[in-house]
Motif scaffolding. Structure first.
Motif, mmCIF file in Angstrom:
data_model
loop_
_atom_site.group_PDB
_atom_site.id
_atom_site.type_symbol
_atom_site.label_atom_id
_atom_site.label_comp_id
_atom_site.label_asym_id
_atom_site.label_seq_id
_atom_site.Cartn_x
_atom_site.Cartn_y
_atom_site.Cartn_z
ATOM 1 N N TRP A 149 0.827 -1.211 0.000
ATOM 2 C CA TRP A 149 0.000 0.000 0.000
ATOM 3 C C TRP A 149 0.859 1.258 0.000
ATOM 4 O O TRP A 149 0.566 2.222 -0.718
ATOM 5 N N ARG A 194 -6.641 1.128 4.634
ATOM 6 C CA ARG A 194 -6.614 0.001 3.705
ATOM 7 C C ARG A 194 -5.645 -1.101 4.109
ATOM 8 O O ARG A 194 -6.006 -2.280 4.074
ATOM 9 N N TYR A 254 -6.376 -1.509 -5.898
ATOM 10 C CA TYR A 254 -5.644 -0.346 -5.432
ATOM 11 C C TYR A 254 -4.582 0.072 -6.435
ATOM 12 O O TYR A 254 -4.323 1.258 -6.633
#
Length: 222
Positions: free
Chosen positions: A109, A152, A217
Motif C-alpha cells: 500500500w 486500507r 488499489y
C-alpha cells in the motif's frame, strides 16, 4: 481454557528459539513447473489456475505491466499455500499473525501511495471526491475517502488474519468436544470434515481477496 485454545497460534515452541516461522517457506516445495523434469497433474492444475488469474488481473489493469501481474500472482500463490498448509497438523499457521499480514499489506500500500502521489497527483485528488458529489458534502467526502484510504493496509491484514484464526478456533473447539460426544462421534467427524472443507475453500478465497483488492488499489494509481 482460553490460553490453551489460543496456544495453537503461539509462535514459540521452546524457550531458546522457534522453528515455527520456517513453515512460511513451505510454499517453496510446490515449485513452478519449470523446475520439474516431468509435469505432474498437480503442477498442470496449478499452472492453469495461475494463468486464469493472470488473464483476470490483466483485464483489470489499465496500464498492463507483466512484472506487476507476476508480483500479484506470486503474492496470491504464497498466501494460498500457507493458508492450506496451516490446516495440517503440527504446521504453524503463519498467516494467522498480524505481524505477517501487515508486513505484506503495508509495504504494498505504501509503495502504491508514493507512486500515485508522485506520478499521478491529479488522479489521486480526483479519487477523493466522487463524481456528482454536492459542493456542501465535498469536505466530508474528502475526509471520509482519506480515512478509508489510510486504513486500507489494516483492513487487508486484519481480514486475512481474522478468517484464519476463526476457522482454526472452530476446528479446535469442535475437536475438544470429542470425549463428550461418545454416541455422536460419527456426527462430530462429519461436521469436522465439512468444517475442514470450508476452511480449505476459505484459504483460496482469502488469498484471492487479498490479491484482487491489491490489484484494485494498483488500478487507482495507474
Amino acid at each position: 481454557m482460553f490460553p490453551n485454545l489460543f496456544s495453537i497460534f503461539d509462535p514459540s515452541t521452546s524457550n531458546i528459539f522457534s522453528l515455527n516461522w520456517l513453515s512460511f517457506t513451505l510454499c517453496l516445495f510446490i515449485t513452478p513447473m519449470i523446475y520439474w523434469m516431468k509435469f505432474s497433474r498437480l503442477m498442470v492444475v496449478i499452472f492453469e489456475g495461475l494463468m486464469m488469474f493472470f488473464k483476470e488481473f490483466k483485464m483489470m489493469l489499465i496500464k498492463f505491466n507483466v512484472s506487476n501481474l507476476f508480483l500479484m500472482i506470486s503474492l496470491m500463490y504464497m498466501i494460498i499455500i500457507n493458508n492450506i498448509f496451516g490446516l495440517f497438523p503440527y504446521i504453524f499457521t503463519s498467516t494467522s499473525h498480524l505481524i505477517l499480514t501487515v508486513s505484506l499489506a503495508l509495504p504494498l500500500w505504501l509503495s502504491l501511495m508514493i507512486f500515485g502521489w508522485i506520478n499521478n497527483y491529479y488522479l489521486m485528488l480526483f479519487h477523493l471526491v466522487p463524481v456528482g458529489t454536492p459542493n456542501m458534502l465535498m469536505p466530508f467526502m474528502v475526509l471520509i475517502e482519506t480515512i478509508s484510504n489510510i486504513i486500507r493496509p489494516l483492513t487487508l491484514s486484519v481480514r486475512l488474519m481474522a478468517n484464519m484464526i476463526a476457522g482454526h478456533l472452530l476446528i479446535t473447539l469442535l475437536s475438544s468436544m470429542g470425549p463428550m460426544l461418545n454416541y455422536l462421534l460419527i456426527l462430530m467427524l462429519f461436521m469436522q470434515f465439512m468444517l475442514f472443507m470450508l476452511e480449505f475453500g476459505v484459504s483460496f478465497i482469502q488469498g484471492y481477496v487479498f490479491t484482487i483488492l491489491s490489484v484494485m488499489y494498483m488500478k487507482e494509481v495507474n
